[in-house]
Design a protein around this motif. Structure first.
Motif, PDB file in Angstrom:
ATOM      1  N   ASP B 307       0.862  -1.176   0.000  1.00 12.92           N
ATOM      2  CA  ASP B 307       0.000   0.000   0.000  1.00 12.92           C
ATOM      3  C   ASP B 307       0.896   1.222   0.000  1.00 12.92           C
ATOM      4  O   ASP B 307       2.008   1.161   0.504  1.00 12.92           O
ATOM      5  N   GLY B 316     -11.709   6.859   1.850  1.00  8.21           N
ATOM      6  CA  GLY B 316     -11.724   5.564   1.162  1.00  8.21           C
ATOM      7  C   GLY B 316     -11.746   5.618  -0.349  1.00  8.21           C
ATOM      8  O   GLY B 316     -10.863   5.068  -1.003  1.00  8.21           O
ATOM      9  N   ALA B 317     -12.741   6.325  -0.932  1.00 10.52           N
ATOM     10  CA  ALA B 317     -12.892   6.331  -2.386  1.00 10.52           C
ATOM     11  C   ALA B 317     -11.687   6.987  -3.049  1.00 10.52           C
ATOM     12  O   ALA B 317     -11.188   6.497  -4.067  1.00 10.52           O
ATOM     13  N   ARG B 319      -8.649   7.175  -1.867  1.00 15.65           N
ATOM     14  CA  ARG B 319      -7.508   6.273  -1.728  1.00 15.65           C
ATOM     15  C   ARG B 319      -7.593   5.160  -2.785  1.00 15.65           C
ATOM     16  O   ARG B 319      -6.613   4.836  -3.445  1.00 15.65           O
ATOM     17  N   ALA B 320      -8.809   4.612  -2.951  1.00 16.06           N
ATOM     18  CA  ALA B 320      -8.997   3.515  -3.910  1.00 16.06           C
ATOM     19  C   ALA B 320      -8.564   3.948  -5.303  1.00 16.06           C
ATOM     20  O   ALA B 320      -7.793   3.245  -5.968  1.00 16.06           O
ATOM     21  N   PHE B 321      -9.034   5.121  -5.739  1.00 17.00           N
ATOM     22  CA  PHE B 321      -8.735   5.546  -7.105  1.00 17.00           C
ATOM     23  C   PHE B 321      -7.301   6.038  -7.262  1.00 17.00           C
ATOM     24  O   PHE B 321      -6.688   5.806  -8.306  1.00 17.00           O
ATOM     25  N   LYS B 324      -5.151   2.925  -7.441  1.00 14.42           N
ATOM     26  CA  LYS B 324      -5.431   2.219  -8.706  1.00 14.42           C
ATOM     27  C   LYS B 324      -4.814   2.965  -9.897  1.00 14.42           C
ATOM     28  O   LYS B 324      -4.147   2.359 -10.741  1.00 14.42           O
ATOM     29  N   LYS B 327      -0.864   2.725  -9.833  1.00 12.73           N
ATOM     30  CA  LYS B 327      -0.357   1.375 -10.131  1.00 12.73           C
ATOM     31  C   LYS B 327      -0.600   0.998 -11.591  1.00 12.73           C
ATOM     32  O   LYS B 327       0.293   0.488 -12.256  1.00 12.73           O
ATOM     33  N   VAL B 411     -20.082   5.669  -5.043  1.00 13.95           N
ATOM     34  CA  VAL B 411     -19.407   6.967  -5.083  1.00 13.95           C
ATOM     35  C   VAL B 411     -19.997   7.754  -6.254  1.00 13.95           C
ATOM     36  O   VAL B 411     -20.251   7.190  -7.316  1.00 13.95           O
TER      37      VAL B 411
END
Lengths: 239, 566
Positions: B307, B316-317, B319-321, B324, B327, B411
């Motif tokens: 991470d 959360g949202a 961080r997710a995007f 993603k 990477k 979202v």
């Protein structure tokens, strides 16, 4: 748990779903079957919040998906028929992405992810890029991701496509267990045997109209084919 | 009709139909207007090339003694460059068409022999890889013909000889591709080719730039002109297909039809030879190579789960995007070559300022430095627009068919677009500020110009990124095999035009007040109240337009994307 009231979807002049009414209580597995182009995927996309209905309302756990889409979507685990994913992430990274989106507690993530990966036989592949997965593995990964945030309902389009017989058996058992624990499952399928084996009730849609619904034996009762194969019942009702 | 040709035509039919059928669809009106805009932009560009070529060639023609030599050297360089471009373009296209296209599995399952499939794919690949190069070098030859008052034969012969050149380059490329794929799997080869192709291009570009070609027009080095002339007169290798094409065009221009036809015949006979060789090799190894591509693993690295520590603070949202996007971006090898290209652009951009001979200019140095600094602001923002077109504009399309995940997630589309906005804003803002500050330091500008450039760039960059994200969202292309190319679509054109308009508006608004302030400081006089009002109004307008440029495109993108179905 899931309530569809007078749901209609039109694409221009073409009506894909017409005045659909359904009520699925908590803990029920509801099968949605119909010929190709009958309106199954359109209904599922509307229930998943991917598409707006032209008219009517959809409520998930009492929340209207049009008024509060984010709140309603948190209650759902959505599994589409084609497993398109982010190919450059690994399986585990994809689960973390979903966990972040659905705000799964960071402390619980590792344990939950390991459990799901093990259940769907993906542990050995969890650090490989998704682009190297087979169709069935991608389908299993989507299922694992859909269950990660403990949804109240699962909405799944063609769950068994691409799965091997062991995985099919495992998914059937899993769905039954989840329903026993109070999860509502709405699944569309072409595999009538699966619908008959797993579902408490089945709805048959044809040309956008719900033509029949009930338990498999109730549907048989609506035709004269009481001891016949379920395929014959389906054909009789849809032709 | 021979069976071979009949089968090839059947295999090409879906491609013909894909051109015809859009005209019959319900969206044909919308598509027609989009194509009209794209066509008008293409025509505008074509006419631009023609005018520049015409004026340059006319200027060369006026140079006595040297003019014709320069024109023909330029022509020979143009044909050679076009030939190299055609080869590079057809290597990538034939690799995709012959080995990586999604429909190949279906085509190979049909009862048609491998060499027929190859022939159909090769014709498609030739057309796809060469049409743009050919169309956009034609205006140079048209200009050449007009200046030399050439007859109809020149134009016909040039068109035909260029066609033969595209067949030859495509033939050579497909032989190379088939031979290489037989050894290296196609999926990995594309990444390798892209990487080394761009590295080679950049090295050549950097070497050429560091040789300081501007010195050729410097009177101090005029003593080398005799050596220069000798180099110009040196003939190209007779073994190169580009030499046959050049000789044919050259002879047709001077009116010797027989000699021109001879060189054209050499070129066309080689087309027949290379086609024959291709069919032979295709029979031997094409299917084996395709079969290998299906089974070979494309895995290069083992990925360890980790991470990013700095993302822990984000919601959360986001961080997710963020995780993603970062990477997936760095794991896509095609992006590496793009980053190299940007690195080289930055070096050359800054280097160009360091070699400007400001002290030799007849205008006062301090005035020139600050004028250049002001123009540099616009130039830097245009460079940024091009980079944003490559990265920010395709940000939404890069979701590709996994876009259903975005739609099904809890979202808002608006939130996702803003997350993407900030992901691309920070690197692009830092890059632009580095460019503007570094060049201003080299130019030794006044503190006022330094601050003004810094603030203007800080205000304008978010608007450009927002237009990129917003228009990329309003006109997404989730089906494309290469989302980075989506900037060449209708939405991409709108993005480019809007950004150009926005930058020009800011420059125009700032130019007047900056001139007043600068002149007042230079002549040590105070400004009038009217000038002050003008300054305040102009700069306020820049801020207002900046805000508008940030928020309006994002809303436009949100509305458009909400209607798009996965």
């Amino acid at each position: 748990m899931i309530l569809l009231e007078n749901v209609t979807k039109k694409y221009g002049d073409y009506t894909a779903v017409s005045n659909l009414n359904l009520e699925i209580p908590r803990g029920e597995i509801f099968g949605f079957i119909g010929p190709n182009g009958a309106g199954k995927t359109t209904t599922i996309k509307m229930m998943g919040g991917i598409m707006d209905p032209t008219s009517g309302s959809i409520r998930i756990g009492g929340v209207n998906i049009k008024d509060e889409p984010e709140k309603a979507k948190r209650k759902i685990g959505f599994i589409p028929d084609r497993p398109y994913l982010y190919e450059k992430l690994t399986g585990r990274e994809f689960l973390k992405f979903i966990a972040n989106l659905y705000e799964v507690d960071d402390k619980l993530f590792t344990e939950k992810a390991e459990k799901q990966l093990a259940m769907f036989s993906l542990l050995d592949w969890s650090d490989e890029l998704i682009e190297s997965y087979s169709h069935g593995m991608k389908q299993r990964l989507i299922m694992a991701a859909a269950l990660l945030h403990d949804p109240e309902a699962i909405i799944v389009d063609e769950p068994m496509v691409g799965l091997d017989p062991v995985a099919v058996k495992m998914v059937k058992v899993l769905f039954k267990q989840l329903a026993e624990n109070g999860m509502t499952i709405f699944m569309s399928t072409h595999t009538l045997k699966v619908a008959e084996d797993v579902c408490d009730r089945i709805g048959i849609i044809n040309k956008g109209i719900l033509i029949a619904s009930g338990t498999p034996s109730e549907l048989r009762g609506k035709t004269d084919l009481v001891d016949a194969d379920f395929e014959d019942v389906f054909i009789k009702l849809t032709t | 009709m021979p069976e071979f040709i009949k089968d090839v035509l059947i295999l090409l039919r879906p491609r013909f139909l894909s051109f015809k059928n859009p005209l019959l669809s319900a969206n044909s009106k919308k598509d027609f207007s989009r194509n009209l805009v794209m066509g008008a932009a293409g025509l505008f560009f074509w006419i631009g090339i023609f005018i520049i070529s015409y004026r340059t060639l006319k200027y060369f023609r006026r140079i006595e003694g040297l003019g014709d030599i320069l024109i023909f050297k330029l022509l020979s360089m143009l044909v050679l460059t076009s030939f190299s471009l055609l080869i590079f373009s057809s290597i990538l296209t034939s690799l995709s068409k012959l080995y990586l296209s999604r429909d190949l599995e279906l085509v190979h399952s049909m009862p048609v022999s491998g060499n027929r499939i190859f022939a159909a794919r090769w014709i498609e690949s030739t057309a796809d890889s060469s049409w743009m190069v050919i169309i956009y070098i034609l205006p140079v030859f048209v200009a050449l013909g007009i200046i030399n008052k050439a007859g109809f034969f020149f134009y016909l012969n040039t068109a035909l000889v260029l066609l033969s050149l595209s067949f030859i380059s495509s033939g050579i490329s497909s032989v190379l591709v088939m031979a290489t794929v037989f050894i290296i799997p196609a999926g990995r080869m594309k990444s390798i080719l892209l990487f080394f192709g761009f590295t080679l291009f950049l090295t050549l570009f950097l070497v050429f730039r560091l040789l300081k070609p501007e010195q050729l027009v410097d009177p101090d080095v005029f003593s080398t002109v005799v050596v220069y002339l000798d180099t110009l007169k040196a003939p190209s290798s007779p073994l190169l297909p580009s030499t046959w094409a050049y000789d044919s065009i050259n002879e047709s221009l001077s009116g010797s039809m027989q000699s021109s036809l001879f060189h054209s015949a050499i070129s066309w006979s080689f087309v027949a030879v290379i086609l024959f060789i291709n069919i032979l090799i295709a029979d031997m190894i094409y299917f084996k190579g395709f079969s290998k591509t299906q089974t070979a693993s494309s895995r290069v690295f083992k990925y360890k789960y980790s991470d990013f520590p700095f993302t822990g603070l984000l919601p959360g949202a986001s961080r997710a995007f963020v995780v993603k996007e970062i990477k997936t971006f760095f794991r896509d090898q095609a992006q590496w070559s793009q980053l190299l290209l940007i690195g080289a652009l930055v070096i050359i951009y800054i280097y160009n300022f360091s070699v400007l001979p400001l002290e030799k200019a007849p205008i006062k140095t301090i005035y020139l430095q600050n004028l250049l600094s002001f123009l540099n602001m616009g130039l830097c923002l245009f460079v940024l627009t091009a980079i944003a077109g490559r990265f920010a504009y395709p940000a939404v399309s890069s979701e590709r068919e996994a876009f259903w995940l975005v739609k099904a997630s809890p979202v808002k589309i608006r939130t996702i677009l803003w997350i993407k906005f900030f992901i691309y804003l920070f690197p692009l803002l830092i890059l632009s500020e580095i460019l503007i500050v570094a060049t201003n330091i080299i130019l030794k500008v006044e503190a006022f110009m330094m601050v003004l450039s810094f603030i203007t760039v800080f205000l304008v960059v978010p608007g450009i990124v927002s237009i990129g994200i917003g228009f990329g969202a309003a006109y997404p292309d989730f089906k494309s095999e290469n989302p980075a190319q989506s900037v060449t679509s209708f939405g991409g054109l709108m993005f480019m035009m809007l950004c150009a308009g926005y930058i020009m508006a800011v420059i125009v608004l700032e130019a007047g007040p900056v001139y007043s302030i600068f002149m007042a400081a230079l002549h040590e006089r105070s400004m009038t109240i009217l000038q002050w009002i003008w300054i305040v109004v102009s700069f306020s307008m820049v801020v207002v337009i900046g805000m508008f440029a940030i928020f309006f495109p994002m809303r436009f993108g949100e509305k458009g994307l909400s209607k798009v179905l996965p």
